[in-house]
Scaffold this motif. Structure first.
Motif, PDB file in Angstrom:
ATOM      1  N   ASP A  81      -5.710 -10.627  13.565  1.00  0.00           N
ATOM      2  CA  ASP A  81      -4.953 -11.876  13.406  1.00  0.00           C
ATOM      3  C   ASP A  81      -3.509 -11.580  12.994  1.00  0.00           C
ATOM      4  O   ASP A  81      -2.855 -12.383  12.343  1.00  0.00           O
ATOM      5  N   MET A  82      -3.041 -10.425  13.403  1.00  0.00           N
ATOM      6  CA  MET A  82      -1.659 -10.025  13.140  1.00  0.00           C
ATOM      7  C   MET A  82      -0.851 -10.059  14.429  1.00  0.00           C
ATOM      8  O   MET A  82      -1.391  -9.949  15.541  1.00  0.00           O
ATOM      9  N   VAL A  83       0.462 -10.176  14.283  1.00  0.00           N
ATOM     10  CA  VAL A  83       1.377 -10.016  15.397  1.00  0.00           C
ATOM     11  C   VAL A  83       2.521  -9.125  14.914  1.00  0.00           C
ATOM     12  O   VAL A  83       3.019  -9.268  13.794  1.00  0.00           O
ATOM     13  N   VAL A  84       2.883  -8.141  15.737  1.00  0.00           N
ATOM     14  CA  VAL A  84       3.920  -7.180  15.365  1.00  0.00           C
ATOM     15  C   VAL A  84       5.268  -7.698  15.845  1.00  0.00           C
ATOM     16  O   VAL A  84       5.450  -7.980  17.032  1.00  0.00           O
ATOM     17  N   LEU A  85       6.210  -7.801  14.925  1.00  0.00           N
ATOM     18  CA  LEU A  85       7.522  -8.362  15.234  1.00  0.00           C
ATOM     19  C   LEU A  85       8.650  -7.351  15.128  1.00  0.00           C
ATOM     20  O   LEU A  85       9.760  -7.618  15.590  1.00  0.00           O
ATOM     21  N   GLY A  86       8.410  -6.208  14.505  1.00  0.00           N
ATOM     22  CA  GLY A  86       9.495  -5.267  14.260  1.00  0.00           C
ATOM     23  C   GLY A  86       9.071  -3.818  14.361  1.00  0.00           C
ATOM     24  O   GLY A  86       7.915  -3.487  14.666  1.00  0.00           O
ATOM     25  N   ALA A 100       6.571  -5.827   1.656  1.00  0.00           N
ATOM     26  CA  ALA A 100       5.803  -6.967   2.149  1.00  0.00           C
ATOM     27  C   ALA A 100       6.035  -7.257   3.617  1.00  0.00           C
ATOM     28  O   ALA A 100       5.190  -7.870   4.288  1.00  0.00           O
ATOM     29  N   ARG A 101       7.161  -6.808   4.169  1.00  0.00           N
ATOM     30  CA  ARG A 101       7.448  -7.126   5.573  1.00  0.00           C
ATOM     31  C   ARG A 101       6.475  -6.450   6.526  1.00  0.00           C
ATOM     32  O   ARG A 101       6.375  -6.842   7.693  1.00  0.00           O
ATOM     33  N   TYR A 102       5.733  -5.447   6.059  1.00  0.00           N
ATOM     34  CA  TYR A 102       4.760  -4.790   6.914  1.00  0.00           C
ATOM     35  C   TYR A 102       3.399  -5.490   6.913  1.00  0.00           C
ATOM     36  O   TYR A 102       2.521  -5.101   7.704  1.00  0.00           O
ATOM     37  N   ASN A 103       3.224  -6.453   6.076  1.00  0.00           N
ATOM     38  CA  ASN A 103       2.007  -7.285   6.097  1.00  0.00           C
ATOM     39  C   ASN A 103       2.390  -8.618   5.476  1.00  0.00           C
ATOM     40  O   ASN A 103       1.974  -8.974   4.372  1.00  0.00           O
ATOM     41  N   PHE A 104       3.221  -9.358   6.200  1.00  0.00           N
ATOM     42  CA  PHE A 104       3.786 -10.606   5.688  1.00  0.00           C
ATOM     43  C   PHE A 104       2.784 -11.723   5.946  1.00  0.00           C
ATOM     44  O   PHE A 104       2.609 -12.181   7.076  1.00  0.00           O
ATOM     45  N   VAL A 105       2.098 -12.149   4.887  1.00  0.00           N
ATOM     46  CA  VAL A 105       1.004 -13.105   5.066  1.00  0.00           C
ATOM     47  C   VAL A 105       1.543 -14.514   5.298  1.00  0.00           C
ATOM     48  O   VAL A 105       2.577 -14.917   4.759  1.00  0.00           O
ATOM     49  N   LYS A 106       0.820 -15.245   6.112  1.00  0.00           N
ATOM     50  CA  LYS A 106       1.219 -16.600   6.506  1.00  0.00           C
ATOM     51  C   LYS A 106       1.469 -17.490   5.299  1.00  0.00           C
ATOM     52  O   LYS A 106       2.385 -18.330   5.314  1.00  0.00           O
ATOM     53  N   ARG A 107       0.702 -17.309   4.246  1.00  0.00           N
ATOM     54  CA  ARG A 107       0.808 -18.208   3.076  1.00  0.00           C
ATOM     55  C   ARG A 107       2.213 -18.194   2.457  1.00  0.00           C
ATOM     56  O   ARG A 107       2.598 -19.137   1.775  1.00  0.00           O
ATOM     57  N   ARG A 108       2.962 -17.138   2.712  1.00  0.00           N
ATOM     58  CA  ARG A 108       4.327 -17.096   2.191  1.00  0.00           C
ATOM     59  C   ARG A 108       5.230 -18.122   2.884  1.00  0.00           C
ATOM     60  O   ARG A 108       6.340 -18.389   2.425  1.00  0.00           O
ATOM     61  N   LEU A 109       4.756 -18.674   3.991  1.00  0.00           N
ATOM     62  CA  LEU A 109       5.577 -19.576   4.799  1.00  0.00           C
ATOM     63  C   LEU A 109       5.092 -21.018   4.729  1.00  0.00           C
ATOM     64  O   LEU A 109       5.463 -21.842   5.579  1.00  0.00           O
ATOM     65  N   SER A 110       4.280 -21.309   3.732  1.00  0.00           N
ATOM     66  CA  SER A 110       3.766 -22.680   3.588  1.00  0.00           C
ATOM     67  C   SER A 110       4.915 -23.679   3.533  1.00  0.00           C
ATOM     68  O   SER A 110       5.927 -23.444   2.868  1.00  0.00           O
ATOM     69  N   ALA A 113       8.155  -7.208   9.914  1.00  0.00           N
ATOM     70  CA  ALA A 113       7.651  -6.266  10.912  1.00  0.00           C
ATOM     71  C   ALA A 113       6.272  -6.681  11.418  1.00  0.00           C
ATOM     72  O   ALA A 113       5.965  -6.516  12.602  1.00  0.00           O
ATOM     73  N   ILE A 114       5.423  -7.177  10.520  1.00  0.00           N
ATOM     74  CA  ILE A 114       4.074  -7.614  10.907  1.00  0.00           C
ATOM     75  C   ILE A 114       3.787  -8.937  10.215  1.00  0.00           C
ATOM     76  O   ILE A 114       3.871  -9.034   8.980  1.00  0.00           O
ATOM     77  N   LEU A 115       3.444  -9.942  10.995  1.00  0.00           N
ATOM     78  CA  LEU A 115       3.091 -11.262  10.476  1.00  0.00           C
ATOM     79  C   LEU A 115       1.578 -11.400  10.535  1.00  0.00           C
ATOM     80  O   LEU A 115       0.959 -11.156  11.569  1.00  0.00           O
TER      81      LEU A 115
END
Length: 774
Positions: free
Chosen positions: A121-126, A203-213, A223-225
């Motif tokens: 359930d991850m997507v790599v962005l960087g 944290a940018r290597y496993n940036f969890v969705k909850r940080r974007l509530s 790098a990884i969402l």
């Protein structure tokens, strides 16, 4: 050294090169997420293609096919699901809970040094380069809600120390006892075992969705969402995370859209990915530019027939000069010279490809023995680009003073070798003379008829060889597919089978090496190479390879009846003190340490560890400076790079010795006068050793380890990937320098053992040659 040393069969066991893989647990429910993850990884890191371990408990055939279409290096590994049935769990009946533990099977992987796990359930962005360069511990991002003590297991960078039975036993003990947060599943077990003992990643290597509530935008440096929680983007998502989910959906592409997106990216692309995505794109569209790029990637990897098949299968407009030049290059590499000339002549009409195309036309003419035409083509190329180095060297080669008159054919041996000329590799320059010295002190044209390995062995060459007393082939690493590719043999000597079979004088293969790198393959030319190799062994009266590692590799390629013909003949550069007339050891040596680093095929040598290597060499140079003056010795122009990089990255300046400009005597004298050589090239070890100088090898190629095994001194080598390379180099060098007389005596003793083998072989060669050498 009476018996062959034991040689590990895995190349990376010799070079120490790290094997790196990604890994995910995948099932049918999470397959849409995994497919998007793979697309995002390729599009965000187009120059990265490591093996991808797909852990699963059963996947449909069509699902496996969809995964394979997205990644060229997937390895499917079924987990031992029953192993986790004995774990205490919060909800034994929930299938998601049960499967959450299966990713722990990654710790049972034993064939990789570094494994990076990614949740589906991850997507790599960087860029993930920093993760690939990690070499120590177990790294992860701390949990968002629980401070720094606990990790989020969605991304783990696991080093070999944790890929062990001992660590698996700890996981099993905690899992079976239930002494962890049961509702955290695999993550709970890992946190219980590690108790905060992990390397913290940003944290940018496993940036969890909850940080974007609250529908916050995804930070640019992510790098990884990670879409943690129950709601996944492919299932409809969750309110309040629209911008995050848009980033995921951007990678939800059809096959054609994905291929187009990858191929349109700027910058370098990994060979495997470019070929994997570009080939179907070319078949679907006939796009010439993509075909040219994919064919160039094939050529760069030594896959010449693959390049011919791809570019030859589409229509190339007359004015597409670059594509014609690449096809011409591929065709000449499989010895389809007439077709290659046609393509290259078309390419000369394009101003930006003309110089290179004329250079290749000159090479074809030279291969066929037409020096006049080769010089004319080279001059045409220089007329387009006066700075074109290949044309300049070819023009010099074909217009310089001719070789001195040869002696009577009946008194000569023919010698097939790679004859290196101006500014060429110093080791290759010295080799032909060193081979001849092992037969006779006279190495000149009175006694020897030169046959350049890279020129086509035709009827005229056959007639000249059969007029001599015998044919010597060697030395050097001639068994390699890409230095001078041809379709006649698949290795460096450009000899068709039919002509090889008609050689009627004794054939002596002398100190040749099998020089394939760790990770290098022969591609579709393998069958051609195997056929040529077998015919060569059948035809040979003497077949000597320069190390036992090469012997093992070649014997594996031969039928049983030919294997015993392969014997050990050390490289003659290793016994230089014995073969060079009037040799005297230096009364005094300069207080210097010479360092050599090689950069050909740098990706195969260093992998992801070049930054580490350079930093460790900076440490070593500083430490060695307390004992002696350190200099860079460059066997080829590219070898000077270490001096440039050390100055730019670490502020260290090294004097450079341009050995590529030296004659053979100067090469030997330079190595004989120094106290220690630290070398990465094979002959940056073997030549100084032959001159009686202590050596330490920087191992980035199996042949370095092969040589050290043969002389029973494996401790004289250190992998370029060694975690503590700098400190170990200083320690070993200091030991050799502090008792230099003992180190030199050790070299002399080891050399004497190789000389015994050489003398024994010489006795057999005299019999083959009717009681004489030359």
């Amino acid at each position: 050294m009476t018996t062959a040393p034991s040689i590990p069969t895995a190349a990376n066991a010799l070079t120490g090169k790290r094997r790196v893989a990604f890994a995910s647990f995948v099932d049918e429910n999470y397959l849409p997420g995994f497919l998007t993850l793979l697309r995002s990884l390729a599009l965000s890191n187009p120059s990265v293609c490591e093996d991808f371990l797909v852990l699963h408990d059963g996947l449909r055939t069509d699902s496996i096919a969809r995964i394979r279409a997205l990644h060229p290096r997937v390895s499917f590994r079924q987990v031992d699901a029953a192993h986790y049935d004995g774990y205490a769990k919060g909800d034994q009946d929930n299938y998601l809970v049960r499967k959450a533990y299966f990713i722990l099977d990654v710790f049972r992987v034993r064939d990789y040094d570094t494994v990076i796990t990614l949740d589906t359930d991850m997507v790599v962005l960087g860029d993930l380069g920093e993760l690939l360069e990690l070499r120590d511990g177990l790294a992860a991002v701390p949990q968002f809600f629980y401070g720094q003590h606990k990790l989020n297991s969605g991304l783990l960078v696991i080093q070999r120390d944790y890929l062990s039975d001992a660590f698996c036993a700890k996981l099993d003990e905690v899992g079976r006892k239930g002494s962890y947060e049961l509702d955290k599943h695999d993550q709970g077990i890992l946190n219980a075992v590690l108790d905060g003992g992990f390397l913290h990643l940003d944290a940018r290597y496993n940036f969890v969705k909850r940080r974007l509530s609250g529908d916050l935008p995804v930070p640019d440096d992510t790098a990884i969402l990670h879409f943690t929680g129950r709601h996944k983007p492919w299932q409809g998502g969750e309110a309040g995370y629209g911008q995050a989910e848009d980033r995921w959906h951007a990678y939800e592409l059809s096959e054609a859209e994905f291929h187009d997106a990858y191929l349109s990216l700027p910058g370098a692309k990994h060979h495997d990915l470019l070929v994997h995505y570009g080939t179907p794109h070319v078949r679907r569209t006939g796009d010439v530019e993509t075909a040219r790029r994919v064919a160039s990637a094939h050529i760069g990897a030594g896959e010449y027939q693959e390049a011919v098949d791809l570019l030859g299968g589409i229509r190339i407009p007359v004015d597409e000069g670059w594509a014609h030049e690449v096809l011409g290059h591929a065709l000449m590499s499989v010895s389809r010279y007439g077709e290659a000339r046609t393509e290259l002549m078309l390419a000369t009409a394009a101003p930006n490809r003309a110089a290179t195309s004329f250079g290749r036309l000159a090479q074809i003419a030279w291969i066929h023995g037409d020096d006049t035409a080769a010089a004319e083509y080279a001059l045409d190329g220089l007329g387009v680009d006066p700075t074109h180095r290949a044309n300049r060297l070819m023009y010099r080669r074909t217009t310089s003073a001719k070789q001195a008159a040869e002696g009577a054919p009946a008194e000569q041996l023919a010698h097939v070798a790679f004859y290196m000329e101006q500014q060429g590799n110093a080791g290759d320059k010295l080799l032909p003379e060193s081979v001849r010295l092992a037969f006779d002190r006279d190495t000149g044209p009175a006694r020897w008829h030169s046959v350049h390995a890279h020129r086509l062995f035709d009827e005229a060459a056959l007639e000249r060889v059969n007029a001599r007393r015998g044919l010597v082939i060697g030395g050097g690493g001639l068994f390699i597919p890409d230095t001078a590719p041809n379709g006649n043999s698949g290795w460096q000597w450009n000899v068709p089978d039919a002509l090889l079979e008609r050689i009627d004088v004794p054939v002596m293969v002398y100190a040749v090496g099998f020089n394939a790198f760790d990770g290098q393959a022969y591609g579709r030319s393998r069958d051609r190479f195997l056929s040529s190799l077998r015919k060569l062994v059948e035809r040979s009266a003497f077949f000597g390879l320069r190390n036992h590692g090469s012997i093992e590799k070649v014997r594996d390629l031969l039928p049983a009846g030919l294997r015993d013909k392969v014997r050990f003949q050390p490289c003659p550069t290793t016994v230089t003190r014995q073969t060079t007339a009037g040799w005297t050891d230096p009364a005094e040596r300069e207080n210097t340490v010479l360092v050599n680093a090689a950069y050909d095929r740098a990706g195969l040598r260093f992998g992801h560890d070049y930054g580490h290597f350079l930093g460790e060499m900076a440490t070593a140079v500083k430490g060695l400076g307390a004992h002696a003056e350190v200099k860079c010795v460059a066997h080829s122009l590219d070898d000077e790079r270490i001096a440039f990089d050390l100055r730019r990255e670490h502020g260290i300046s090294l004097p450079v010795i341009p050995m590529y400009d030296f004659d053979n005597d100067a090469i030997r004298n330079t190595y004989a006068r120094t106290k220690l050589v630290i070398g990465m090239r094979g002959h940056a070890g073997m030549i100084p050793f032959g001159c009686g100088t202590p050596i330490i090898s920087l191992i980035s190629h199996p042949k370095m380890a092969y040589f050290l095994a043969d002389i029973e001194r494996p401790e004289w080598g250190i992998s370029v990937h060694d975690r503590h390379l700098g400190a170990r180099l200083v320690e070993r060098a200091a030991g050799m320098l502090s008792d230099h007389a003992a180190a030199v005596a050790d070299v002399h003793g080891r050399q004497q053992e190789l000389w015994k083998v050489t003398e024994a072989n010489a006795a057999d060669l005299r019999v083959i040659l009717g009681g004489r050498t030359v």
